[in-house]
Design a protein around this motif. Sequence first.
Motif, PDB file in Angstrom:
ATOM      1  N   ASP A  12      -6.387   3.427  -1.415  1.00 28.17           N
ATOM      2  CA  ASP A  12      -6.771   3.057  -2.784  1.00 28.17           C
ATOM      3  C   ASP A  12      -5.578   2.826  -3.698  1.00 28.17           C
ATOM      4  O   ASP A  12      -5.728   2.250  -4.775  1.00 28.17           O
ATOM      5  CB  ASP A  12      -7.652   4.149  -3.399  1.00 28.17           C
ATOM      6  CG  ASP A  12      -9.040   4.194  -2.779  1.00 28.17           C
ATOM      7  OD1 ASP A  12      -9.480   3.158  -2.271  1.00 28.17           O
ATOM      8  OD2 ASP A  12      -9.660   5.278  -2.802  1.00 28.17           O
ATOM      9  N   THR A  13      -4.385   3.293  -3.292  1.00 28.59           N
ATOM     10  CA  THR A  13      -3.199   3.145  -4.139  1.00 28.59           C
ATOM     11  C   THR A  13      -2.349   1.973  -3.662  1.00 28.59           C
ATOM     12  O   THR A  13      -1.875   1.961  -2.520  1.00 28.59           O
ATOM     13  CB  THR A  13      -2.357   4.437  -4.131  1.00 28.59           C
ATOM     14  OG1 THR A  13      -3.165   5.530  -4.577  1.00 28.59           O
ATOM     15  CG2 THR A  13      -1.147   4.291  -5.035  1.00 28.59           C
ATOM     16  N   VAL A  14      -2.188   0.999  -4.543  1.00 22.11           N
ATOM     17  CA  VAL A  14      -1.462  -0.230  -4.207  1.00 22.11           C
ATOM     18  C   VAL A  14      -0.530  -0.564  -5.370  1.00 22.11           C
ATOM     19  O   VAL A  14      -0.896  -0.396  -6.540  1.00 22.11           O
ATOM     20  CB  VAL A  14      -2.437  -1.405  -3.952  1.00 22.11           C
ATOM     21  CG1 VAL A  14      -1.667  -2.679  -3.588  1.00 22.11           C
ATOM     22  CG2 VAL A  14      -3.432  -1.050  -2.850  1.00 22.11           C
ATOM     23  N   TYR A  15       0.670  -1.036  -5.036  1.00 19.99           N
ATOM     24  CA  TYR A  15       1.657  -1.464  -6.029  1.00 19.99           C
ATOM     25  C   TYR A  15       1.877  -2.971  -5.903  1.00 19.99           C
ATOM     26  O   TYR A  15       1.916  -3.512  -4.793  1.00 19.99           O
ATOM     27  CB  TYR A  15       2.988  -0.739  -5.824  1.00 19.99           C
ATOM     28  CG  TYR A  15       2.922   0.749  -6.039  1.00 19.99           C
ATOM     29  CD1 TYR A  15       3.174   1.292  -7.300  1.00 19.99           C
ATOM     30  CD2 TYR A  15       2.622   1.622  -4.994  1.00 19.99           C
ATOM     31  CE1 TYR A  15       3.123   2.668  -7.509  1.00 19.99           C
ATOM     32  CE2 TYR A  15       2.566   2.994  -5.195  1.00 19.99           C
ATOM     33  CZ  TYR A  15       2.812   3.503  -6.451  1.00 19.99           C
ATOM     34  OH  TYR A  15       2.762   4.860  -6.654  1.00 19.99           O
ATOM     35  N   ALA A  16       2.040  -3.642  -7.040  1.00 25.45           N
ATOM     36  CA  ALA A  16       2.279  -5.090  -7.041  1.00 25.45           C
ATOM     37  C   ALA A  16       3.350  -5.429  -8.068  1.00 25.45           C
ATOM     38  O   ALA A  16       3.235  -5.067  -9.248  1.00 25.45           O
ATOM     39  CB  ALA A  16       0.997  -5.862  -7.345  1.00 25.45           C
ATOM     40  N   PHE A  54       0.837  -1.190   0.000  1.00 24.87           N
ATOM     41  CA  PHE A  54       0.000   0.000   0.000  1.00 24.87           C
ATOM     42  C   PHE A  54       0.879   1.250   0.000  1.00 24.87           C
ATOM     43  O   PHE A  54       1.979   1.243   0.560  1.00 24.87           O
ATOM     44  CB  PHE A  54      -0.895   0.038   1.239  1.00 24.87           C
ATOM     45  CG  PHE A  54      -2.110  -0.837   1.157  1.00 24.87           C
ATOM     46  CD1 PHE A  54      -3.314  -0.336   0.694  1.00 24.87           C
ATOM     47  CD2 PHE A  54      -2.057  -2.160   1.569  1.00 24.87           C
ATOM     48  CE1 PHE A  54      -4.445  -1.134   0.629  1.00 24.87           C
ATOM     49  CE2 PHE A  54      -3.176  -2.973   1.514  1.00 24.87           C
ATOM     50  CZ  PHE A  54      -4.382  -2.452   1.032  1.00 24.87           C
ATOM     51  N   SER A  55       0.378   2.319  -0.600  1.00 25.13           N
ATOM     52  CA  SER A  55       1.077   3.595  -0.560  1.00 25.13           C
ATOM     53  C   SER A  55       0.710   4.336   0.719  1.00 25.13           C
ATOM     54  O   SER A  55      -0.478   4.603   0.960  1.00 25.13           O
ATOM     55  CB  SER A  55       0.714   4.463  -1.768  1.00 25.13           C
ATOM     56  OG  SER A  55       1.182   5.783  -1.583  1.00 25.13           O
ATOM     57  N   PRO A  56       1.689   4.714   1.539  1.00 28.32           N
ATOM     58  CA  PRO A  56       1.391   5.474   2.750  1.00 28.32           C
ATOM     59  C   PRO A  56       0.860   6.875   2.466  1.00 28.32           C
ATOM     60  O   PRO A  56       0.307   7.520   3.365  1.00 28.32           O
ATOM     61  CB  PRO A  56       2.756   5.545   3.463  1.00 28.32           C
ATOM     62  CG  PRO A  56       3.589   4.488   2.836  1.00 28.32           C
ATOM     63  CD  PRO A  56       3.115   4.389   1.425  1.00 28.32           C
ATOM     64  N   LEU A  57       1.023   7.352   1.243  1.00 30.01           N
ATOM     65  CA  LEU A  57       0.571   8.697   0.908  1.00 30.01           C
ATOM     66  C   LEU A  57      -0.911   8.756   0.560  1.00 30.01           C
ATOM     67  O   LEU A  57      -1.454   9.840   0.353  1.00 30.01           O
ATOM     68  CB  LEU A  57       1.387   9.242  -0.272  1.00 30.01           C
ATOM     69  CG  LEU A  57       2.882   9.458  -0.016  1.00 30.01           C
ATOM     70  CD1 LEU A  57       3.561  10.006  -1.261  1.00 30.01           C
ATOM     71  CD2 LEU A  57       3.092  10.392   1.166  1.00 30.01           C
ATOM     72  N   ASP A  58      -1.554   7.607   0.492  1.00 30.52           N
ATOM     73  CA  ASP A  58      -2.983   7.553   0.177  1.00 30.52           C
ATOM     74  C   ASP A  58      -3.746   7.111   1.417  1.00 30.52           C
ATOM     75  O   ASP A  58      -3.839   5.921   1.708  1.00 30.52           O
ATOM     76  CB  ASP A  58      -3.237   6.591  -0.978  1.00 30.52           C
ATOM     77  CG  ASP A  58      -4.693   6.595  -1.447  1.00 30.52           C
ATOM     78  OD1 ASP A  58      -5.538   7.214  -0.766  1.00 30.52           O
ATOM     79  OD2 ASP A  58      -4.979   5.984  -2.488  1.00 30.52           O
ATOM     80  N   PRO A  59      -4.304   8.050   2.189  1.00 27.61           N
ATOM     81  CA  PRO A  59      -4.987   7.672   3.430  1.00 27.61           C
ATOM     82  C   PRO A  59      -6.222   6.802   3.211  1.00 27.61           C
ATOM     83  O   PRO A  59      -6.641   6.083   4.121  1.00 27.61           O
ATOM     84  CB  PRO A  59      -5.362   9.026   4.049  1.00 27.61           C
ATOM     85  CG  PRO A  59      -5.366   9.987   2.904  1.00 27.61           C
ATOM     86  CD  PRO A  59      -4.318   9.504   1.964  1.00 27.61           C
ATOM     87  N   ALA A  60      -6.786   6.839   2.000  1.00 30.03           N
ATOM     88  CA  ALA A  60      -7.954   6.008   1.717  1.00 30.03           C
ATOM     89  C   ALA A  60      -7.572   4.557   1.414  1.00 30.03           C
ATOM     90  O   ALA A  60      -8.442   3.681   1.380  1.00 30.03           O
ATOM     91  CB  ALA A  60      -8.738   6.582   0.539  1.00 30.03           C
TER      92      ALA A  60
END
Length: 260
Positions: free
Chosen positions: A138-142, A130-136
Amino acid sequence: MATPLPPSGAPAARLSGSSRKSNPSAGRPVLENLEQRLLLSASLVGVPDWFEQGPRPIVGAQLAVPPDNLAGGAVQAIAVNPTDATNIFIATVNGGVWQTTNADPNNPSVITWTTTTDQFESLAASSVAFSPLDPAGDTVYAGTGMFSNGFDGDDPIGLLRTTDGGATWELLGNDVFGDGVLRIKEVVATGIDLDPGAGVEEVILVATIDGTGRTGSRNPAAHGGGIYRSEDNGETWTLIAGGLTGLATDAVTQLIGDPN
């Protein structure tokens, strides 16, 4: 006197303008037998029967485990939404990225899993974060890359990114990691934003090992690779090696971000 019917199995007869003959003595038409005709038909042979086997344990797998030799798909990495523990992503070996939004350790039978990465050329998912910069959340890297102990699977194609909670994904870094060049073993979304404005330019780091993983040594020390850095959310990449970094272009099997 009636015209006799043809015996059972004989070709059928018809009454038509083209087959009707006049019988002057009787004053009535005579039926003429038509030639026998067969319709062509085709059937498929050698087509196997398919049975749905997932997503759930496979029955009759390669494992000798009573009662039914059940086996589940291998999970390479797992990421839990830091703000919502019911939202979990997993990277599976040759199965793509899967997600649940109703994780409940007290009631595991109700947990459901879905995937939206089947459309990509490779289903060898190797890492997820998960991206720590997206509090929701919704941003994930794989990352992609084959690390199956069966020496079989898809080639690496790059890094997948979603910004809508897994509904859709886009492929990044295919020109650097794709075509079987580099497998992404770990991905770290650092939470470092280089955009001075309202936008987001997150620093992403990945640990890589070269090759497809299907051939060659299993020892990472026998492979090349390295740490790659992106300063624009995974759009472009630079190898971190040499100079003051002290890093070589060797295989990297672990990459952990400092939580502080």
